[in-house]
Design an enzyme around this catalytic site. Structure first.
Site, PDB file in Angstrom:
ATOM      1  N   LYS A   1      19.318 144.431  71.157  1.00 18.44           N
ATOM      2  CA  LYS A   1      19.701 145.343  70.064  1.00 18.44           C
ATOM      3  C   LYS A   1      18.882 146.634  70.153  1.00 18.44           C
ATOM      4  CE  LYS A   1      16.399 142.960  67.067  1.00 18.44           C
ATOM      5  NZ  LYS A   1      16.249 141.993  65.957  1.00 18.44           N
TER       6      LYS A   1
ATOM      7  N   TYR B   1      -1.322 172.549  63.605  1.00 18.59           N
ATOM      8  CA  TYR B   1      -0.805 172.725  62.239  1.00 18.59           C
ATOM      9  C   TYR B   1      -1.767 172.140  61.209  1.00 18.59           C
ATOM     10  CZ  TYR B   1       3.847 174.016  63.935  1.00 18.59           C
ATOM     11  OH  TYR B   1       4.912 174.651  64.531  1.00 18.59           O
TER      12      TYR B   1
HETATM   13  C1  PLP Z   1      15.362 141.049  66.528  1.00 16.81           C
HETATM   14  C2  PLP Z   1      15.590 139.604  66.394  1.00 16.81           C
HETATM   15  C3  PLP Z   1      15.084 138.711  67.361  1.00 16.81           C
HETATM   16  C4  PLP Z   1      14.118 139.133  68.444  1.00 16.81           C
HETATM   17  O1  PLP Z   1      12.843 139.273  67.843  1.00 16.81           O
HETATM   18  P1  PLP Z   1      11.545 139.602  68.696  1.00 16.81           P
HETATM   19  O2  PLP Z   1      10.406 139.417  67.750  1.00 16.81           O
HETATM   20  O3  PLP Z   1      11.667 141.023  69.130  1.00 16.81           O
HETATM   21  O4  PLP Z   1      11.518 138.669  69.842  1.00 16.81           O
HETATM   22  C5  PLP Z   1      15.453 137.378  67.265  1.00 16.81           C
HETATM   23  N1  PLP Z   1      16.230 136.934  66.243  1.00 16.81           N
HETATM   24  C6  PLP Z   1      16.682 137.748  65.272  1.00 16.81           C
HETATM   25  C7  PLP Z   1      17.506 137.197  64.174  1.00 16.81           C
HETATM   26  C8  PLP Z   1      16.373 139.108  65.300  1.00 16.81           C
HETATM   27  O5  PLP Z   1      16.819 139.911  64.331  1.00 16.81           O
END
Ligand code: PLP
Length: 358
Positions: free
Chosen positions: A34, A255
Site C-alpha cells: 500500500k 528562515y
Molecule cells: C499496513 C498494514 C500491515 C503492514 O504493517 P507493517 O507494520 O508495515 O508491517 C498489515 N496489516 C494491516 C491491516 C495493515 O493496515
C-alpha cells in the site's frame, strides 16, 4: 549533480523478504505494498518480491487495480475492504479479495448480483478498536457470510494488533488468545501478524503473515533499527551539496533565524527540502551523513534546501553527495530525532524525488 534521489536496493528487498519468511517458515505471506509500496514504488516492489510471496495486500482499490494492470496475477487483498457497493463487480472482474469489517459491507454483499463469488476475509476487532466487528458479532457475521452466494467459502479471518511493538505489554497476547477462541469453530484460514507480529510474536504467525515496513528494511519498533533484525534498508535518500558557505560566530542561518552559529564555521546547503518530503519539523541537530561522517541539521528546513553545519575545517565540495536516510544512516534514527516513525518518512516522499532502482 543529482538532486533528491531515492535509491531503491532491489537485492535488499529480496533479502529482507527471505529473512521475514525465515521468521515464519510455515506461513504464507502477503507482501504489503500500500501507499506506493511505502514510497518505494508499487509495481517495482511487487515485481521484485512476486516470486517470493503468496500475494499482496493494499489499502485502496486503485492500488489493487494498478497491480493487476501492471501484470501481477497473484492474490491481492484490500485490507480495509471495498468502500462502495459499485466496487464489487470490479473485485469480481479483477479477482481482488476483500476484508469485511462492517455491516454495511456485509449488506452490500448480500444485496449484490455478481457473476462470481468474492473471496472474503472477516476482520475481527480483538482489542485495537480501529476496524473490525466486535467479538459478540462474529457468529452472526459468519453465518450470514456463509449463507451468501456472493461469498467464497470458507471465509478467512483477519485481525490487527495495536501494541505489537511493545514486548512488555500483554495486550498482544490477549488479542491472539481472543482471536484463537473466536475463530476456533470455523475452518477458514487466519492472518494476524504485520511486521511486529512477525518479528516478536511467533504465536501470531499462523496461516498468513502480512509484512509491510520490515520488508523495506525498517524496524517496526521505533527504538530499534532494521539491522537489529538482520534487515537491510531498501531506500537510501540522497541529494547533493549545492553550496558551501562561511558563517561567522553569532550569525543566524535560514528562515526565522532559528539557528545561530556558536563559532565561525562552514555551512553546507543540500538540495532537498519539504517539497521533496524531507519533514520541515526536523529540528536542529537531526543527523545528515556526508563524506563519512554525521553532521547536524542547522537552520529550518526550506522547501527545496536544507542546511547543515559542516564544521570550520570541512573539506566538503559542491557536488558531494549527502545521505538523508538509508545506508549508512538508518531512517529509524532520523525519525527519532524528528519525533515520528520511519514509516512516515519513507512513505511521504513527493513526486519530485528521482526514483533509482539498483
Ligand atoms: C499496513 C498494514 C500491515 C503492514 O504493517 P507493517 O507494520 O508495515 O508491517 C498489515 N496489516 C494491516 C491491516 C495493515 O493496515
Amino acid at each position: 549533480m543529482k538532486a533528491a534521489t531515492a535509491h531503491i536496493d532491489i537485492d535488499a528487498l529480496r533479502h529482507n523478504f527471505s529473512i521475514l519468511k525465515s521468521y515464519a517458515p510455515d506461513s504464507k505471506a502477503l507482501a504489503v505494498v500500500k501507499a506506493n509500496g511505502y514510497g518505494h514504488g508499487l509495481l517495482e516492489v511487487a515485481r521484485t518480491v512476486n516470486d517470493l510471496c503468496d500475494g499482496f495486500a493494499v489499502a485502496r482499490i486503485e492500488e489493487a487495480l494498478a497491480l493487476r494492470s501492471g501484470g501481477i496475477v497473484k492474490r491481492v487483498l484490500l485490507l480495509e475492504g471495498f468502500f462502495s457497493p459499485s466496487d464489487l463487480p470490479i473485485l469480481v472482474i479483477n479477482n481482488i479479495e476483500t476484508v469485511v469489517h462492517t455491516p454495511t459491507q456485509l449488506e452490500a454483499l448480500e444485496q449484490a448480483e455478481l457473476e462470481r463469488p468474492v473471496s472474503v476475509w472477516l476482520k475481527i476487532d480483538t482489542g485495537m478498536h480501529r476496524l473490525g466487528i466486535r467479538p459478540e458479532e462474529v457468529a452472526d457475521f459468519v453465518a450470514r457470510l456463509e449463507a451468501c452466494d456472493n461469498v467464497q467459502k470458507p471465509v478467512r479471518f483477519i485481525t490487527h494488533f495495536g501494541c505489537a511493538d511493545e514486548l512488555d505489554s500483554d495486550v498482544t497476547a490477549r488479542q491472539i488468545e481472543a482471536f484463537n477462541t473466536l475463530t476456533a469453530p470455523y475452518e477458514g484460514e487466519h492472518s494476524l501478524a504485520a511486521s511486529p507480529g512477525i518479528l516478536l510474536w511467533p504465536d501470531s504467525h499462523q496461516d498468513w503473515i502480512r509484512p509491510g515496513v520490515s520488508m523495506y528494511g525498517v524496524s517496526p519498533l521505533a527504538e530499534k533499527t532494521g539491522a537489529d533484525f538482520n534487515l537491510k534498508p531498501v531506500m537510501t535518500l540522497t541529494s547533493s551539496l549545492i553550496a558551501v558557505r562561511t558563517v561567522k560566530q553569532g550569525e543566524a542561518v535560514g528562515y526565522g533565524a532559528n539557528w545561530v552559529s556558536e563559532r565561525d564555521t562552514k555551512i553546507g546547503v543540500i538540495a532537498i527540502g519539504y517539497g521533496d518530503g524531507y519533514p520541515r519539523m526536523a529540528p536542529n541537530g537531526t543527523p545528515v551523513y556526508i563524506n563519512g561522517r554525521i553532521v547536524p541539521l542547522s537552520g529550518r528546513v526550506s522547501m527545496d534546501m536544507l542546511t547543515v553545519d559542516l564544521g570550520p575545517d570541512a573539506a566538503d565540495q559542491v557536488g558531494d553527495e549527502a545521505v538523508l536516510w538509508g545506508e549508512p544512516l538508518p531512517s529509524e534514527i532520523v525519525a527519532q530525532h524528528i519525533g515520528t516513525i520511519a514509516y512516515e518518512l519513507v512513505t511521504k516522499l513527493t513526486a519530485r524525488v528521482n526514483m533509482h532502482y539498483r
